[in-house]
Design an enzyme around this catalytic site. Sequence first.
Site, PDB file in Angstrom:
ATOM      1  N   HIS A 207      -4.694 -27.033  13.677  1.00 48.94           N
ATOM      2  CA  HIS A 207      -3.348 -27.575  13.802  1.00 48.94           C
ATOM      3  C   HIS A 207      -3.301 -29.065  14.195  1.00 48.94           C
ATOM      4  O   HIS A 207      -2.904 -29.902  13.412  1.00 48.94           O
ATOM      5  CB  HIS A 207      -2.562 -26.766  14.854  1.00 48.94           C
ATOM      6  CG  HIS A 207      -2.549 -25.293  14.621  1.00 48.94           C
ATOM      7  ND1 HIS A 207      -1.803 -24.684  13.627  1.00 48.94           N
ATOM      8  CD2 HIS A 207      -3.206 -24.283  15.260  1.00 48.94           C
ATOM      9  CE1 HIS A 207      -1.983 -23.371  13.669  1.00 48.94           C
ATOM     10  NE2 HIS A 207      -2.833 -23.093  14.657  1.00 48.94           N
TER      11      HIS A 207
HETATM   12  O1  RIB Z   1       0.813 -23.168  17.258  1.00 50.65           O
HETATM   13  C1  RIB Z   1      -0.296 -24.028  17.323  1.00 50.65           C
HETATM   14  C2  RIB Z   1      -0.166 -24.973  18.458  1.00 50.65           C
HETATM   15  O2  RIB Z   1      -0.136 -24.255  19.700  1.00 50.65           O
HETATM   16  C3  RIB Z   1      -1.374 -25.923  18.586  1.00 50.65           C
HETATM   17  O3  RIB Z   1      -0.963 -27.135  19.137  1.00 50.65           O
HETATM   18  C4  RIB Z   1      -2.266 -25.203  19.539  1.00 50.65           C
HETATM   19  O4  RIB Z   1      -3.151 -26.085  20.242  1.00 50.65           O
HETATM   20  C5  RIB Z   1      -1.266 -24.618  20.499  1.00 50.65           C
HETATM   21  O5  RIB Z   1      -0.893 -25.641  21.418  1.00 50.65           O
END
Ligand code: RIB
Length: 315
Positions: free
Chosen positions: A241
């Site tokens: 992500h």
């Molecule tokens: O949903 C993914 C996000 O949530 C990313 O930033 C992961 O690190 C968590 O913080």
Amino acid sequence: MTQKIIIDTDPGQDDALAILLALASPEVEVLGIVAAAGNVPLSLTSKNIRKICELAGRPDVRVFSGCKGPMEGSLFTAEYVHGATGMDGADLPEPTMPLQAQHGVEFIIETVMANAPGTVTICTLGPMTNLGTALAREPAIAGRIKQIVSMGGGLFEGGNVTPAAEFNIYVDPRAAEIVLGCGAPIVLMPLDVTHKTLTTSARVAAVKALGTRLSDAVVGWLEFFERFDEAKYGTDGGPLHDPNVIAYLIKPELYAGRLCNVEIETKSELTKGMTVADWWGVTQRPKNATFMRDVDADGFYALLTERLQRLPHEA
Ligand code: RIB
Ligand code: CA
């Protein structure tokens, strides 16, 4: 032109890769890193950031601790994904670099007010609590922030905590509502993008081939972090992500999206934390965010891997 950025983050293995990418890239100048409560509690995220900076050979980076929990409600954490430390998969030594005494929210306000208008970018990689609190405390920063680039939300991909809500927004929907309504230029990197940047075996192998202590730690993180989503989605690799936020600053051409209205559900128990994005323009609501939907995933991984190679091999 080097971009001045503040990173607000809740490491988190994927946050770690985003921080490493930023520290390896001359296109961005990291003014400071603020710990958010999210994947794991603040005491761990503020330690994890310093572990990452020391791994990158950057004990000079200023690290701040932010808010202990969301603006409303109690903290929901994700040890079930990231492990008890938040960065399971690689054992790094306890940090020796200091945590700054100033509160992270005050650092955000002070930095934005002290720099020329339109010169500081805020990157949020976790719940938006610190930025939301800063905007509530000093609304004037909204007109001075160059842009806000955030990992969060989802539309066509739905949610990853509930069917409707992505984790960063779910943990603090009130903060997200404040940020999305502040008037600053916003770019959202939702699950619609990050679910297209999977940590496939070939991509992990390319990092492993770098053969350094740092790349070994990264591989350990990726192999731990991906297991939850591989089981959930049945894919080769899991969504990576947060580094998409930094990659966007370096190579925006890797991404495509649409300026549209994005609102946050804060009331309904069923859909709390949902990013209601008016992708098809069926309302007259103000177009307040660029909602990204497509990415050149191979280009993203080529950039990430090439930049990891620039970091010190023996920090
Ligand atoms: O949903 C993914 C996000 O949530 C990313 O930033 C992961 O690190 C968590 O913080
Ligand atoms: Ca994160």
